[in-house]
Motif scaffolding. Structure first.
Motif, mmCIF file in Angstrom:
data_model
loop_
_atom_site.group_PDB
_atom_site.id
_atom_site.type_symbol
_atom_site.label_atom_id
_atom_site.label_comp_id
_atom_site.label_asym_id
_atom_site.label_seq_id
_atom_site.Cartn_x
_atom_site.Cartn_y
_atom_site.Cartn_z
ATOM 1 N N TYR A 180 -51.112 -32.587 -28.876
ATOM 2 C CA TYR A 180 -52.057 -31.482 -28.987
ATOM 3 C C TYR A 180 -52.247 -31.069 -30.452
ATOM 4 C CZ TYR A 180 -53.988 -26.753 -28.204
ATOM 5 O OH TYR A 180 -54.765 -25.625 -28.222
ATOM 6 N N LEU A 181 -51.155 -30.904 -31.157
ATOM 7 C CA LEU A 181 -51.241 -30.453 -32.546
ATOM 8 C C LEU A 181 -51.731 -31.541 -33.491
ATOM 9 C CD1 LEU A 181 -48.041 -28.268 -32.601
ATOM 10 C CD2 LEU A 181 -50.410 -27.486 -32.607
ATOM 11 N N ALA A 182 -51.626 -32.795 -33.075
ATOM 12 C CA ALA A 182 -52.119 -33.901 -33.909
ATOM 13 C C ALA A 182 -53.635 -34.071 -33.804
ATOM 14 C CB ALA A 182 -51.415 -35.195 -33.520
ATOM 15 N N GLU A 183 -54.240 -33.530 -32.746
ATOM 16 C CA GLU A 183 -55.685 -33.661 -32.561
ATOM 17 C C GLU A 183 -56.425 -32.747 -33.539
ATOM 18 O OE1 GLU A 183 -57.097 -33.609 -28.437
ATOM 19 O OE2 GLU A 183 -55.010 -33.796 -27.825
ATOM 20 N N ASP A 184 -57.498 -33.272 -34.132
ATOM 21 C CA ASP A 184 -58.288 -32.477 -35.075
ATOM 22 C C ASP A 184 -59.025 -31.338 -34.396
ATOM 23 O OD1 ASP A 184 -57.620 -33.721 -37.420
ATOM 24 O OD2 ASP A 184 -59.310 -35.096 -37.390
ATOM 25 N N SER A 185 -59.566 -31.588 -33.236
ATOM 26 C CA SER A 185 -60.349 -30.586 -32.525
ATOM 27 C C SER A 185 -60.011 -30.689 -31.042
ATOM 28 C CB SER A 185 -61.842 -30.832 -32.750
ATOM 29 O OG SER A 185 -62.607 -29.868 -32.093
ATOM 30 N N VAL A 186 -59.786 -29.553 -30.416
ATOM 31 C CA VAL A 186 -59.404 -29.536 -29.004
ATOM 32 C C VAL A 186 -60.330 -28.617 -28.225
ATOM 33 C CG1 VAL A 186 -56.978 -30.102 -29.421
ATOM 34 C CG2 VAL A 186 -57.710 -27.721 -29.448
ATOM 35 N N ASP A 187 -60.322 -28.773 -26.906
ATOM 36 C CA ASP A 187 -61.151 -27.911 -26.054
ATOM 37 C C ASP A 187 -60.318 -27.292 -24.936
ATOM 38 O OD1 ASP A 187 -60.695 -30.105 -24.448
ATOM 39 O OD2 ASP A 187 -62.799 -30.472 -23.987
ATOM 40 N N TYR A 188 -59.048 -27.112 -25.199
ATOM 41 C CA TYR A 188 -58.158 -26.506 -24.211
ATOM 42 C C TYR A 188 -57.019 -25.781 -24.928
ATOM 43 C CZ TYR A 188 -55.150 -30.585 -25.086
ATOM 44 O OH TYR A 188 -54.379 -31.544 -25.675
ATOM 45 N N ALA A 189 -56.369 -24.899 -24.190
ATOM 46 C CA ALA A 189 -55.247 -24.132 -24.723
ATOM 47 C C ALA A 189 -53.953 -24.552 -24.042
ATOM 48 C CB ALA A 189 -55.490 -22.639 -24.508
ATOM 49 N N VAL A 190 -52.847 -24.077 -24.613
ATOM 50 C CA VAL A 190 -51.509 -24.323 -24.075
ATOM 51 C C VAL A 190 -50.862 -22.969 -23.801
ATOM 52 C CG1 VAL A 190 -49.219 -25.232 -24.624
ATOM 53 C CG2 VAL A 190 -51.264 -26.509 -25.316
ATOM 54 N N MET A 191 -50.183 -22.873 -22.669
ATOM 55 C CA MET A 191 -49.507 -21.637 -22.261
ATOM 56 C C MET A 191 -48.001 -21.806 -22.362
ATOM 57 S SD MET A 191 -49.430 -18.606 -20.682
ATOM 58 C CE MET A 191 -50.989 -18.403 -19.855
ATOM 59 N N LEU A 192 -47.343 -20.875 -23.051
ATOM 60 C CA LEU A 192 -45.895 -20.765 -23.010
ATOM 61 C C LEU A 192 -45.597 -19.722 -21.955
ATOM 62 C CD1 LEU A 192 -46.594 -21.707 -26.012
ATOM 63 C CD2 LEU A 192 -44.379 -20.773 -26.591
ATOM 64 N N ASN A 193 -44.970 -20.121 -20.868
ATOM 65 C CA ASN A 193 -44.762 -19.227 -19.730
ATOM 66 C C ASN A 193 -43.278 -19.156 -19.384
ATOM 67 O OD1 ASN A 193 -45.493 -17.649 -17.387
ATOM 68 N ND2 ASN A 193 -45.061 -19.487 -16.187
ATOM 69 N N ASP A 194 -42.799 -17.942 -19.254
ATOM 70 C CA ASP A 194 -41.423 -17.723 -18.799
ATOM 71 C C ASP A 194 -41.266 -16.225 -18.524
ATOM 72 O OD1 ASP A 194 -38.796 -18.234 -18.077
ATOM 73 O OD2 ASP A 194 -38.287 -19.270 -19.946
ATOM 74 N N VAL A 195 -40.127 -15.849 -18.022
ATOM 75 C CA VAL A 195 -39.873 -14.445 -17.706
ATOM 76 C C VAL A 195 -39.746 -13.628 -18.985
ATOM 77 C CG1 VAL A 195 -38.745 -15.005 -15.512
ATOM 78 C CG2 VAL A 195 -37.364 -14.776 -17.592
ATOM 79 N N TRP A 196 -39.918 -12.308 -18.854
ATOM 80 C CA TRP A 196 -39.731 -11.424 -19.993
ATOM 81 C C TRP A 196 -38.299 -11.546 -20.498
ATOM 82 C CZ3 TRP A 196 -42.299 -6.567 -17.440
ATOM 83 C CH2 TRP A 196 -43.674 -6.678 -17.533
ATOM 84 N N GLY A 197 -38.145 -11.557 -21.801
ATOM 85 C CA GLY A 197 -36.821 -11.622 -22.407
ATOM 86 C C GLY A 197 -36.273 -13.024 -22.572
ATOM 87 N N ALA A 198 -37.041 -14.039 -22.185
ATOM 88 C CA ALA A 198 -36.546 -15.413 -22.272
ATOM 89 C C ALA A 198 -36.603 -15.971 -23.693
ATOM 90 C CB ALA A 198 -37.346 -16.327 -21.339
ATOM 91 N N GLY A 199 -37.363 -15.326 -24.575
ATOM 92 C CA GLY A 199 -37.429 -15.783 -25.959
ATOM 93 C C GLY A 199 -38.699 -16.532 -26.323
ATOM 94 N N LYS A 200 -39.758 -16.374 -25.544
ATOM 95 C CA LYS A 200 -41.010 -17.096 -25.808
ATOM 96 C C LYS A 200 -41.599 -16.726 -27.176
ATOM 97 C CE LYS A 200 -42.951 -15.280 -22.201
ATOM 98 N NZ LYS A 200 -41.890 -14.429 -21.708
ATOM 99 N N THR A 201 -41.713 -15.426 -27.434
ATOM 100 C CA THR A 201 -42.282 -14.971 -28.704
ATOM 101 C C THR A 201 -41.348 -15.333 -29.850
ATOM 102 O OG1 THR A 201 -43.450 -13.191 -27.578
ATOM 103 C CG2 THR A 201 -43.167 -12.965 -29.962
ATOM 104 N N PHE A 202 -40.053 -15.209 -29.643
ATOM 105 C CA PHE A 202 -39.077 -15.615 -30.653
ATOM 106 C C PHE A 202 -39.249 -17.100 -30.989
ATOM 107 C CE2 PHE A 202 -35.018 -17.363 -31.964
ATOM 108 C CZ PHE A 202 -34.628 -16.483 -32.965
ATOM 109 N N TYR A 203 -39.380 -17.927 -29.970
ATOM 110 C CA TYR A 203 -39.596 -19.361 -30.167
ATOM 111 C C TYR A 203 -40.876 -19.599 -30.958
ATOM 112 C CZ TYR A 203 -40.381 -24.285 -29.046
ATOM 113 O OH TYR A 203 -40.621 -25.634 -29.128
ATOM 114 N N TRP A 204 -41.944 -18.892 -30.587
ATOM 115 C CA TRP A 204 -43.214 -19.044 -31.300
ATOM 116 C C TRP A 204 -43.038 -18.706 -32.784
ATOM 117 C CZ3 TRP A 204 -47.841 -21.102 -31.322
ATOM 118 C CH2 TRP A 204 -48.736 -20.666 -32.290
ATOM 119 N N LYS A 205 -42.465 -17.539 -33.044
ATOM 120 C CA LYS A 205 -42.373 -17.051 -34.418
ATOM 121 C C LYS A 205 -41.355 -17.800 -35.266
ATOM 122 C CE LYS A 205 -44.079 -12.394 -33.608
ATOM 123 N NZ LYS A 205 -43.791 -10.957 -33.650
ATOM 124 N N ASN A 206 -40.277 -18.268 -34.651
ATOM 125 C CA ASN A 206 -39.190 -18.857 -35.434
ATOM 126 C C ASN A 206 -39.118 -20.376 -35.390
ATOM 127 O OD1 ASN A 206 -37.626 -16.445 -36.502
ATOM 128 N ND2 ASN A 206 -37.975 -15.942 -34.363
#
Length: 185
Positions: free
Chosen positions: A14-40
């Motif tokens: 996905y990240l290697a493609e120059d142009s995309v027409d879809y999104a990716v979802m990071l899904n998990d329960v609250w407190g699992a660290g999704k935003t932490f993973y994104w930011k760090n």
């Protein structure tokens, strides 16, 4: 991009493609660290690969105009300074564009933005003001499907309820190709 930090083959692709027409979802329960993973983890890798990251929490966003203004401010953080506002207004007049509070689409369309180098991350999808999810996802689709920007959502799908659950299910099919639970260590 350092592939050791990316825990799935589809994400590397996905990240290697120059142009995309879809999104990716990071899904998990609250407190699992999704935003932490994104930011760090993901943000660090994206910056190394020279992507510009636009991170937006959707928590409590009431309408599309508010989201447009947030995106504008993230794309052009200095644009609110009085000197840039004056210069910008004069430049827009030269281009024949009248700037007003609801003209963000016109202005963004007139500017030469390298959308393929921008990665959007919309966090807290499940915390959008009730009844507003369809409008916001419809607007975000402009970046996903039409601008070719890499786009991520961070969400706990189990917390989307009622009318918003139905709308989310309908829009998800169009916007989000992969839903993934990141390995957070």
């Amino acid at each position: 991009i350092d592939n050791s930090s990316l825990d799935t083959p589809f994400l590397k692709k996905y990240l290697a493609e120059d142009s995309v027409d879809y999104a990716v979802m990071l899904n998990d329960v609250w407190g699992a660290g999704k935003t932490f993973y994104w930011k760090n983890t993901l943000t660090k890798e994206l910056k190394k690969a020279n992507f510009r990251i636009i991170y937006i929490s959707l928590f409590g966003i009431e309408d599309v105009d508010s989201l447009k203004q947030i995106i504008w401010n993230k794309l052009y953080p200095n644009a609110t300074h009085p000197i840039w506002t004056t210069i910008g207004n004069k430049a827009l007049k030269i281009l024949g564009i009248e700037w007003g509070t609801n003209d963000t689409d016109t202005v963004l369309g007139a500017l030469d933005v390298e959308w393929k180098n921008i990665v959007f991350c919309f966090d807290d999808l499940e915390r959008v003001s009730e009844g507003k999810l369809g409008d916001l996802l419809g607007y975000i689709n402009v970046f996903v499907e039409h601008s070719g920007s890499h786009t991520f959502f961070i969400c706990n799908e189990n917390k989307i309820h009622g009318k918003d659950k139905y709308i989310y299910t309908e829009y998800k099919e169009k916007l989000i190709r992969y839903t993934w639970k990141p390995r957070i260590e």
